[in-house]
Design an enzyme around this catalytic site. Structure first.
Site, PDB file in Angstrom:
ATOM      1  N   TYR A  72     -61.344  -3.084 -14.248  1.00  0.00           N
ATOM      2  CA  TYR A  72     -60.061  -2.438 -14.228  1.00  0.00           C
ATOM      3  C   TYR A  72     -58.974  -3.221 -13.113  1.00  0.00           C
ATOM      4  O   TYR A  72     -57.772  -3.573 -13.785  1.00  0.00           O
ATOM      5  CB  TYR A  72     -60.302  -0.921 -13.686  1.00  0.00           C
ATOM      6  CG  TYR A  72     -58.987  -0.225 -13.761  1.00  0.00           C
ATOM      7  CD1 TYR A  72     -58.982   0.825 -14.953  1.00  0.00           C
ATOM      8  CD2 TYR A  72     -57.849  -0.118 -13.100  1.00  0.00           C
ATOM      9  CE1 TYR A  72     -57.843   1.534 -15.335  1.00  0.00           C
ATOM     10  CE2 TYR A  72     -56.854   0.724 -13.307  1.00  0.00           C
ATOM     11  CZ  TYR A  72     -56.681   1.397 -14.463  1.00  0.00           C
ATOM     12  OH  TYR A  72     -55.438   2.291 -14.719  1.00  0.00           O
ATOM     13  N   PHE A 124     -33.991 -10.623 -31.874  1.00  0.00           N
ATOM     14  CA  PHE A 124     -35.200  -9.998 -33.005  1.00  0.00           C
ATOM     15  C   PHE A 124     -34.995  -8.505 -32.968  1.00  0.00           C
ATOM     16  O   PHE A 124     -34.466  -8.220 -32.067  1.00  0.00           O
ATOM     17  CB  PHE A 124     -36.523 -10.729 -32.333  1.00  0.00           C
ATOM     18  CG  PHE A 124     -37.570 -10.079 -33.331  1.00  0.00           C
ATOM     19  CD1 PHE A 124     -37.658 -10.791 -34.596  1.00  0.00           C
ATOM     20  CD2 PHE A 124     -38.486  -9.183 -32.725  1.00  0.00           C
ATOM     21  CE1 PHE A 124     -38.685 -10.191 -35.256  1.00  0.00           C
ATOM     22  CE2 PHE A 124     -39.429  -8.620 -33.904  1.00  0.00           C
ATOM     23  CZ  PHE A 124     -39.734  -9.195 -35.056  1.00  0.00           C
ATOM     24  N   ASP A 125     -35.797  -8.118 -34.014  1.00  0.00           N
ATOM     25  CA  ASP A 125     -35.162  -6.483 -34.334  1.00  0.00           C
ATOM     26  C   ASP A 125     -35.766  -5.659 -32.843  1.00  0.00           C
ATOM     27  O   ASP A 125     -35.324  -4.809 -32.806  1.00  0.00           O
ATOM     28  CB  ASP A 125     -35.565  -6.053 -35.400  1.00  0.00           C
ATOM     29  CG  ASP A 125     -37.246  -6.484 -35.988  1.00  0.00           C
ATOM     30  OD1 ASP A 125     -37.717  -7.404 -35.340  1.00  0.00           O
ATOM     31  OD2 ASP A 125     -37.702  -5.605 -36.635  1.00  0.00           O
ATOM     32  N   ASP A 215     -36.824 -15.063 -24.975  1.00  0.00           N
ATOM     33  CA  ASP A 215     -37.869 -14.386 -25.777  1.00  0.00           C
ATOM     34  C   ASP A 215     -38.662 -15.591 -26.291  1.00  0.00           C
ATOM     35  O   ASP A 215     -38.232 -16.249 -27.236  1.00  0.00           O
ATOM     36  CB  ASP A 215     -36.970 -13.754 -26.764  1.00  0.00           C
ATOM     37  CG  ASP A 215     -37.909 -13.004 -27.666  1.00  0.00           C
ATOM     38  OD1 ASP A 215     -39.179 -13.051 -27.725  1.00  0.00           O
ATOM     39  OD2 ASP A 215     -37.245 -12.190 -28.479  1.00  0.00           O
ATOM     40  N   ALA A 217     -41.831 -15.748 -27.895  1.00  0.00           N
ATOM     41  CA  ALA A 217     -42.803 -15.639 -28.997  1.00  0.00           C
ATOM     42  C   ALA A 217     -43.396 -17.025 -29.444  1.00  0.00           C
ATOM     43  O   ALA A 217     -44.593 -17.288 -29.672  1.00  0.00           O
ATOM     44  CB  ALA A 217     -42.472 -14.909 -30.200  1.00  0.00           C
ATOM     45  N   LYS A 258     -48.205 -14.738 -31.457  1.00  0.00           N
ATOM     46  CA  LYS A 258     -47.606 -15.878 -32.094  1.00  0.00           C
ATOM     47  C   LYS A 258     -48.272 -17.111 -31.761  1.00  0.00           C
ATOM     48  O   LYS A 258     -49.285 -17.381 -31.927  1.00  0.00           O
ATOM     49  CB  LYS A 258     -45.992 -15.982 -32.126  1.00  0.00           C
ATOM     50  CG  LYS A 258     -45.363 -14.962 -32.977  1.00  0.00           C
ATOM     51  CD  LYS A 258     -45.425 -13.654 -32.588  1.00  0.00           C
ATOM     52  CE  LYS A 258     -44.262 -12.784 -33.424  1.00  0.00           C
ATOM     53  NZ  LYS A 258     -44.699 -11.244 -32.795  1.00  0.00           N
ATOM     54  N   HIS A 450     -36.895  -0.321 -41.467  1.00  0.00           N
ATOM     55  CA  HIS A 450     -37.840  -1.047 -42.464  1.00  0.00           C
ATOM     56  C   HIS A 450     -39.187  -0.995 -42.510  1.00  0.00           C
ATOM     57  O   HIS A 450     -39.655  -1.038 -43.316  1.00  0.00           O
ATOM     58  CB  HIS A 450     -37.211  -2.858 -42.191  1.00  0.00           C
ATOM     59  CG  HIS A 450     -37.629  -3.415 -40.908  1.00  0.00           C
ATOM     60  ND1 HIS A 450     -37.526  -3.015 -39.798  1.00  0.00           N
ATOM     61  CD2 HIS A 450     -38.804  -4.091 -41.061  1.00  0.00           C
ATOM     62  CE1 HIS A 450     -37.908  -3.704 -38.929  1.00  0.00           C
ATOM     63  NE2 HIS A 450     -38.998  -4.281 -39.660  1.00  0.00           N
TER      64      HIS A 450
END
Ligand SMILES: Cc1ncc(COP(=O)(O)O)c(C=O)c1O
Length: 458
Positions: A72, A124-125, A215, A217, A258, A450
């Site tokens: 843990y 990005f969304d 960001d 990714a 990704k 979406h």
């Protein structure tokens, strides 16, 4: 004879996929309320919905999983992951999260407040969702060239420095928690940001006393494009380029699904101990304890190995050459898509493809459905549905270009599959003049609609 290009890996394990008939697909997509997210994966032959979490792990990643430490607190897997981030990206502070949007949720809980402005390159969304959820605004400062698919600009992910400076100049720094640089920029077609642009954005940020968030990714794919398109870096290794890129970031969020080449995972990295400490509180609340943050030990081991692999040139060359292989076929057929090809997929210009479908009837979604019915290929709409409604006026936001994104999973499909994708699209292209109507919305969520929207054919 010059030897042709071939991938720098061979296949050790395979998974069966099923073909279906057009009649079956017509029935299935209707039952799915014309939302491709609602299809069962077995109803899809070639799944290009996303490159996120859909890659094939290597033998080394699978073997690293067996060594996962599931303690843990203080697991060796956490330290392996943390040290990999330090070695590759240079950050001292780090928190694991279960995926990219979780990293955004934790970091933005510390940094973003009502009324803030976050300039960047086409957010990005989920990033935009987490900004707007906090009643702040995402301001798109991407260069204009990114909005014309036929312009051949090597770095369509670049930030327009004039647009950025006007945001920085006209607003107090206290209202701008960071500039968000998405590498590569998913929303504009997996398009890279040049090292020069990264440095220029950094200089502006310094001038106005504002921080920078990457960001990240697809940071490794971004580094590949810097190597092959920015001459100053042609002799640098990918790992050297990555290290240089992240010198200009104060924070990084990453969906490791990704360029971590894993099925689940993410992280936040910080250059600042104070912000890191504040974020640990939210991480413990939303994700899990500091040393696992929503990930199991084995998954942290797999990401650490995946990050080392994705920052190797041979791997990146195999990946991006496959995207180019598909792109070349479409280009020869006159199909418009974001050019030059981006890192993780082909973004078809649906406005050009289905010019007779009115924008109020969701052009890119219509194309996505047609391609599915034609060949069992699942892509995703990056268009009006994804753009959501304006949070104030509740009117549809119509993007400049409606895209059908065909995202290519890492190390999963062969070029034979790409041939099927190309042929499927060409068949729809041949009958494009007969496609004149699209869809209307029956039900939708307030934000990120979406994923769950229900549609009816007009
Ligand atoms: C650029 C970018 N940022 C953030 C995310 C969110 O990551 P996740 O899907 O792991 O939550 C994605 C996912 O597609 C992405 O492409």
């Amino acid at each position: 004879m010059k030897l042709p290009f071939a991938e720098s890996y061979k296949i050790k394990m395979v998974e069966s996929i099923k073909r279906s008939t057009r009649e079956e697909r017509e029935e299935w997509i209707k039952k799915a309320n014309y939302n491709l997210f609602n299809l069962k994966s077995e109803q899809v032959f070639i799944d290009l919905l996303t490159d996120s979490g859909t890659g094939a792990m290597s033998d080394k990643q699978w073997s690293a999983m067996m060594l996962g430490d599931e303690s843990y607190a203080g697991a060796s897997s956490y330290y392996l992951f943390k040290n990999t981030i330090k070695k590759l990206l240079g950050f001292d502070y780090f928190l694991p999260t279960h995926q990219g949007r979780a990293a955004e949720n934790v970091l933005f809980s510390v940094l973003v407040k009502e009324g803030d402005l976050i300039p960047g390159n086409s957010h990005f969304d989920t990033t935009k969702g987490h900004i707007e959820f906090r009643k702040a605004s995402a301001i798109d400062c991407t260069i204009d060239e990114a909005f014309d698919t036929e312009i051949d600009h090597p770095f369509k992910g670049n930030i327009d420095l004039n647009k950025l400076e006007s945001v920085l100049k006209n607003n107090p720094a206290s209202k701008i928690p960071f500039i968000c640089v998405t590498v590569t920029c998913n929303s504009s077609g997996g398009q890279p940001v040049s090292m020069q642009n990264i440095k220029d954005v950094y200089n502006l940020a310094q001038k106005y006393g504002v921080k920078i968030l990457f960001d990240s990714a697809r940071f490794a794919e971004n580094a590949y494009f810097i190597k092959v398109r920015e001459s100053e870096f042609k002799n640098h290794s990918i790992k050297e380029i990555v290290k240089e890129m992240f010198k200009y970031a104060n924070y990084a969020t990453m969906s490791s699904k990704k360029d971590g080449i894993v099925n689940m995972g993410g992280f936040i990295a910080f250059d600042n101990e104070e912000i890191f400490k504040k974020a640990t509180v939210f991480n413990i609340m939303f994700e899990g304890y500091i040393t696992y943050g929503g990930m199991s030990g084995r998954d942290m081991n797999a990401v650490a190995q995946g990050l080392n692999e994705s920052t190797e040139f041979d791997y990146l060359e195999s990946r991006i050459k496959q995207v180019e292989y598909l792109g070349n076929q479409l280009e020869n057929y006159g199909i418009h898509f974001q050019k030059p090809v981006g890192g993780h997929g082909i973004y078809i210009n649906a406005n050009h493809f289905l010019s007779k479908v009115p924008k109020e009837q969701y052009i890119a979604q219509t194309l996505a459905i047609e391609l599915y019915i034609e060949a069992g290929i699942r892509g995703v709409e990056i268009g009006t549905l994804l753009a959501d409604r304006d949070p104030v006026t509740r009117k549809n936001r119509f993007p400049v270009i409606e895209y059908l994104r065909l995202a290519i999973p890492r190390r999963v499909y062969t070029n034979n599959h790409m041939d099927v994708v190309a042929a499927g699209l060409m068949n729809v292209f041949d009958r494009r003049d007969k496609i004149m109507t699209g869809y209307k919305i029956l039900k939708e969520a307030d934000i990120m609609r979406h994923f769950t929207v229900e549609l009816e054919k007009i």
